[in-house]
Design a protein around this motif. Structure first.
Motif, PDB file in Angstrom:
ATOM      1  N   VAL A   1      16.827  42.841  74.975  1.00 25.86           N
ATOM      2  CA  VAL A   1      15.473  42.708  75.513  1.00 25.86           C
ATOM      3  C   VAL A   1      15.486  41.853  76.772  1.00 25.86           C
ATOM      4  N   GLY A   2      16.340  40.831  76.790  1.00 24.17           N
ATOM      5  CA  GLY A   2      16.461  39.979  77.976  1.00 24.17           C
ATOM      6  C   GLY A   2      16.906  40.753  79.202  1.00 24.17           C
ATOM      7  N   ARG A   3      17.875  41.665  79.009  1.00 22.92           N
ATOM      8  CA  ARG A   3      18.348  42.485  80.138  1.00 22.92           C
ATOM      9  C   ARG A   3      17.237  43.418  80.639  1.00 22.92           C
TER      10      ARG A   3
ATOM     11  N   LEU B   1      13.133  50.953  69.376  1.00 22.05           N
ATOM     12  CA  LEU B   1      14.590  51.059  69.485  1.00 22.05           C
ATOM     13  C   LEU B   1      15.281  49.725  69.251  1.00 22.05           C
ATOM     14  N   THR B   2      14.761  48.660  69.878  1.00 23.70           N
ATOM     15  CA  THR B   2      15.406  47.354  69.702  1.00 23.70           C
ATOM     16  C   THR B   2      15.219  46.808  68.281  1.00 23.70           C
TER      17      THR B   2
ATOM     18  N   VAL C   1      20.695  37.822  67.701  1.00 29.58           N
ATOM     19  CA  VAL C   1      21.053  37.470  69.082  1.00 29.58           C
ATOM     20  C   VAL C   1      21.238  38.715  69.935  1.00 29.58           C
ATOM     21  N   ALA C   2      21.801  39.767  69.366  1.00 24.71           N
ATOM     22  CA  ALA C   2      22.031  41.008  70.117  1.00 24.71           C
ATOM     23  C   ALA C   2      20.709  41.594  70.604  1.00 24.71           C
ATOM     24  N   ARG C   3      19.682  41.550  69.745  1.00 24.95           N
ATOM     25  CA  ARG C   3      18.372  42.066  70.131  1.00 24.95           C
ATOM     26  C   ARG C   3      17.802  41.245  71.295  1.00 24.95           C
TER      27      ARG C   3
ATOM     28  N   TYR D   1      10.052  39.126  74.393  1.00 24.91           N
ATOM     29  CA  TYR D   1      11.307  38.391  74.595  1.00 24.91           C
ATOM     30  C   TYR D   1      11.168  36.931  74.168  1.00 24.91           C
ATOM     31  N   ALA D   2      10.019  36.325  74.440  1.00 19.29           N
ATOM     32  CA  ALA D   2       9.798  34.916  74.094  1.00 19.29           C
ATOM     33  C   ALA D   2       9.874  34.703  72.585  1.00 19.29           C
TER      34      ALA D   2
END
Length: 287
Positions: free
Chosen positions: A129-131, A115-116, A123-125, A57-58
């Motif tokens: 991942v953030g969620r 998948l991601t 930004v969508a990715r 995520y970072a």
């Protein structure tokens, strides 16, 4: 604002590093006992997965340095703890832990990466991942609930070190403000729950920290009283002295744990003690 964000991120790194070091006394106990029985591997397995996911995520966000550094340390420390746990675990616990690591940290993380990467971008990715990070960060704080349940059932805090709860609470505060100042609620929201659980664990520790000791002392006194009753009956001590002798021996047991060998000598049928004077002499020699 940027400087304040950096300060909270730096403090979060420092306190989180202390969180990773906090289980060391626990694993020292495991080393002394040569067994991990009574301890759980779930928090470390989930912690490793969460740290690996946070590194991913970072990299999807600007200014990722503070997140990458501490989560890299987290990956290393959790890996060491898991390996140490497996080494001293029973066969059943070893299998369970290795299955969890395989399903969660290898299959689970690999599936998320694939998948991601192919189904989203930009930004969508980062949002997706953030969620996912948010959910598993919550799991990191929920994982110790199995230990909390064990503490309540056994009335013993042996397997819930206070330092872990303390540093976990402080870490949650630092990372909450870091996420809030960055307006990254995937980081901020889980730490609200982390703070709540951390405080709850510290309260439980304060409630139960002396319960087990009190029970152990009571059992010890009952055992000594039983043994002394046998001694009194065998040596024919006068009735008026019986209660006094028992009270003295119970008091001695509280002050000095070395009294147990003395009781063993008194109860030995081959000890050669024939009267109250000889018994008193043995008691006086006790440390």
């Amino acid at each position: 604002m940027h400087h304040l964000t950096f300060v909270f991120g730096l403090l979060g790194n420092i306190v989180s590093f202390m969180v990773f070091l906090a289980p060391l006394p626990t694993f020292y106990k495991i080393y002394q006992k040569k067994s991990s029985e009574g301890f759980q591997s779930i928090p470390y397995v989930i912690g490793l997965f969460s740290a690996m996911l946070m590194i991913y995520y970072a990299f999807l966000n600007p200014d990722p340095t503070l997140l990458i550094t501490i989560n890299s340390v987290g990956c290393f420390m959790h890996t060491v703890f898991i390996c140490f746990y497996i080494f001293y675990a029973s066969k059943k616990a070893k299998i369970q832990t290795m299955v969890m690591v395989f399903l969660l940290n290898i299959c689970g993380l690999g599936l998320i990466l694939v998948l991601t990467h192919f189904l989203s971008e930009g930004v969508a990715r980062a949002h997706i991942v953030g969620r996912i990070c948010l959910v598993f960060s919550l799991c990191v704080f929920v994982a110790p609930l199995c230990i909390v349940k064990q503490v309540i059932q056994t009335k013993s805090v042996e397997h819930m070190p206070f330092l872990v709860s303390l540093f976990l609470t402080l870490s949650a505060v630092m990372w909450f403000f870091y996420g809030l100042l960055r307006q990254d609620y995937n980081i901020a929201i889980p730490n609200v729950l982390g703070f709540t659980f951390g405080v709850a664990q510290m309260i439980l520790y304060l409630i139960f920290k002396n319960k087990k000791k009190d029970e152990d002392v009571e059992q010890k006194l009952q055992g000594i009283e039983t043994e002394m009753v046998k001694v009194i009956e065998e040596t024919k001590i006068p009735d008026e002295l019986k209660e006094q002798v028992i009270d003295v021996m119970k008091l001695s047991a509280l002050v000095c744990s070395e009294i147990i060998p003395v009781v063993a000598q008194l109860t030995d049928p081959n000890n050669g003690l024939n009267n109250i004077d000889e018994i008193n002499a043995v008691i006086k020699q006790a440390p």
